[in-house]
Write an enzyme that holds these catalytic residues in place. Structure first.
Site, short mmCIF file in Angstrom:
data_model
loop_
_atom_site.label_atom_id
_atom_site.label_comp_id
_atom_site.label_asym_id
_atom_site.label_seq_id
_atom_site.Cartn_x
_atom_site.Cartn_y
_atom_site.Cartn_z
N CYS A 68 34.48 -27.60 -9.72
CA CYS A 68 35.53 -26.97 -8.90
C CYS A 68 36.80 -26.63 -9.68
O CYS A 68 37.34 -25.54 -9.53
CB CYS A 68 35.84 -27.83 -7.69
N HIS A 103 38.52 -32.16 -4.08
CA HIS A 103 37.93 -30.85 -4.28
C HIS A 103 39.07 -29.83 -4.33
O HIS A 103 40.11 -30.03 -3.70
CB HIS A 103 36.98 -30.54 -3.12
N SER A 120 31.23 -25.30 -5.67
CA SER A 120 30.97 -26.58 -5.02
C SER A 120 29.46 -26.77 -4.94
O SER A 120 28.69 -25.82 -5.09
CB SER A 120 31.55 -26.57 -3.60
#
Length: 242
Positions: A68, A103, A120
């Site tokens: 990410c 994330h 992702s």
């Protein structure tokens, strides 16, 4: 047999911005998500933009799988020189079965619409089309996607627009707005996000880490202490289930 190296996308004048963003996302998907547990590129969030753009160039040369954080840096690199496209980081802290996960995606604002680029393990936690009328609509879309995986979103952090100057000594502002969303009503989250988005569009926000230029330059050089600080941050992203 050598694995084929995906060609780096080039913007063509006949392309619409959504088509161009799609080409960038397709390229990132061709690099693939890095499931190895080893981070191939070291990314320190405190580095000046110019240094991070060097790392992005290296990513295009090496064509290795990315996670990410690398995807955000690569997304900035590939959208540079498109002044109508504003880019800003969006970070999520989520909770699932006793663990916290981190994330980050690259928020995009263009022609009055929001969307995102990113990578992702989950296809609905990365790129979102440039169709959202408000920043809060985009954030709630991510929140709803997380719910499918039984992740509850605890915090959302929004950074500032990243300058289109690839040689900038400025670091990226990762968390200008931090919302403890799990303790807030959606109406309040929306209000905070919309006020922030309006201020961003009017470009009246200054980095919370704004220092004198002298300090900033010396910050760019002092690598060793920074590296030690940065490593604990990166660890959660490794076992990131998002």
């Amino acid at each position: 047999v050598q694995p084929s190296v995906p060609p780096v996308p080039n913007y063509k004048l006949c392309m619409s911005i959504p088509e161009w963003l799609q080409a960038i996302q397709t390229y990132m998907k061709m690099l693939q998500y890095n499931h190895t547990g080893t981070q191939f590129f070291e990314i320190r969030k405190t580095r000046p933009l110019s240094g991070l753009m060097e790392t992005a160039r290296e990513m295009t040369r090496e064509s290795l799988p990315i996670k990410c954080l690398e995807a955000v840096i690569l997304g900035i690199y590939l959208t540079n020189g498109q002044p109508s496209v504003e880019r800003f980081p969006i970070s999520f802290k989520t909770h699932f079965s006793g663990n916290y996960f981190h994330h980050v995606v690259l928020g995009i604002y263009c022609n009055g619409r929001y969307g995102s680029l990113g990578m992702s393990r989950r296809s609905d936690l990365m790129d979102k089309p440039l169709t959202f009328r408000t920043l809060s609509d985009l954030i709630f879309e991510f929140e709803d996607s997380y719910k499918k995986y039984l992740h509850s979103v605890k915090k959302v952090k929004i950074g500032l627009y990243v300058p289109h100057e690839p040689h900038s000594f400025q670091p990226i502002e990762w968390k200008q707005l931090v919302l403890n969303v799990s303790k807030m009503m959606r109406t309040d989250v929306r209000k905070e996000l919309e006020k922030f988005a309006r201020d961003m569009r009017m470009k009246i926000l200054k980095p919370s880490s704004a220092h004198s230029p002298v300090k900033e330059r010396s910050r760019g050089k002092s690598l060793s202490p920074r590296r030690r600080q940065a490593s604990p941050q990166r660890r959660p992203c490794r076992r990131d289930k998002s």
